[in-house]
Motif scaffolding. Structure first.
Motif, PDB file in Angstrom:
ATOM      1  N   THR A 140      10.773  -0.345  -3.233  1.00 13.02           N
ATOM      2  CA  THR A 140       9.296  -0.281  -3.207  1.00 13.02           C
ATOM      3  C   THR A 140       8.611  -1.570  -3.057  1.00 13.02           C
ATOM      4  O   THR A 140       8.795  -2.597  -3.483  1.00 13.02           O
ATOM      5  CB  THR A 140       8.595   0.199  -4.475  1.00 13.02           C
ATOM      6  OG1 THR A 140       9.248   1.639  -4.615  1.00 13.02           O
ATOM      7  CG2 THR A 140       7.264   0.346  -4.300  1.00 13.02           C
ATOM      8  N   LEU A 190       1.355  -2.310   6.337  1.00 12.88           N
ATOM      9  CA  LEU A 190       0.782  -2.290   4.879  1.00 12.88           C
ATOM     10  C   LEU A 190      -0.532  -3.004   4.784  1.00 12.88           C
ATOM     11  O   LEU A 190      -0.396  -4.232   4.918  1.00 12.88           O
ATOM     12  CB  LEU A 190       1.752  -2.555   3.745  1.00 12.88           C
ATOM     13  CG  LEU A 190       2.730  -1.663   3.417  1.00 12.88           C
ATOM     14  CD1 LEU A 190       3.690  -2.370   2.319  1.00 12.88           C
ATOM     15  CD2 LEU A 190       2.616  -0.293   3.299  1.00 12.88           C
ATOM     16  N   VAL A 247       4.953   1.052  -0.040  1.00  6.10           N
ATOM     17  CA  VAL A 247       5.923   2.201   0.736  1.00  6.10           C
ATOM     18  C   VAL A 247       7.104   2.184  -0.152  1.00  6.10           C
ATOM     19  O   VAL A 247       7.612   1.016  -0.500  1.00  6.10           O
ATOM     20  CB  VAL A 247       6.158   1.834   2.221  1.00  6.10           C
ATOM     21  CG1 VAL A 247       6.784   0.400   2.245  1.00  6.10           C
ATOM     22  CG2 VAL A 247       6.618   2.944   2.831  1.00  6.10           C
TER      23      VAL A 247
END
Length: 205
Positions: A126, A168, A174
């Motif tokens: 992540t 991002l 994400v």
């Protein structure tokens, strides 16, 4: 003519002196004693001293307004508790600075695609963007290091849960899989922003 005795002497007896109508000279006046003069001067000096004292008292009393003189301010004495003691440090704790990019990683099951033929090892990753600018995420920006210290490059299209190639924005994150060739135990994952940017490393839990 009979001779008279000298002035101031008594004629001898039988001399037949004084003649008729003769008066003896008056005796000399007694001299005044100096004690009286001294007493007179002393009384005059005392009277003059009293007059001077009265005048001085009137002058001093005339300059006094009758109000008490203001008292000088008294400085406060330092407290015995605080005297010499250093200033207390600020109780505010320093703020913990948040990293611009954070990465977390954990073990996950490899789920092969039609192109993932063979042995592979996957890690779920992540990435969170805490900066004020947009960052890029791509499977090629990751590398996995195993417990033996060997670094493995990411394999594309091997795991069906492969992390996406995305941009991002600040505050976004994400999650996806990063896969390496072979069977081994993953220890850490390294993400590099744009291949040549700053690197962020995370241990695999």
């Amino acid at each position: 003519m009979s001779q008279q005795p000298p002035y101031g002497q008594q004629p001898p007896p039988g001399y037949g002196y004084p003649p008729p109508g003769y008066a003896p000279p008056p005796p000399p006046a007694p001299r005044k004693s100096p004690v009286g003069k001294i007493i007179g001067f002393s009384c005059l000096g005392i009277v003059g001293l009293v007059v001077i004292l009265v005048i001085a008292g009137l002058l001093i009393g005339g300059g006094d307004s009758g109000k008490p003189a203001p008292k000088a301010p008294v400085a406060a004495a330092p407290s015995a508790k605080n005297e010499g003691a250093p200033a207390a440090p600020s109780a505010k704790a320093p703020e913990k600075k948040t990293a611009a990019i954070t990465v977390t990683a954990q073990k996950t099951e490899f789920k092969p695609t039609i192109m993932g033929d063979g042995d592979y090892t996957s890690v779920s990753v992540t990435v969170t963007n805490n900066s004020k600018k947009t960052i890029s995420v791509n499977p090629l920006y990751f590398a996995i290091t195993d417990t033996a210290g060997t670094k493995h490059a990411a394999e594309l299209m091997a795991d069906e849960n492969q992390i996406d190639t995305v941009e991002l924005a600040p505050g976004e994150n994400v999650t996806g899989s990063v896969t390496g060739k072979g069977k081994w135990t993953p220890k850490s994952v390294t993400y590099t922003d744009g291949l040549i940017g700053d690197s962020v490393r995370a241990d695999v839990s």
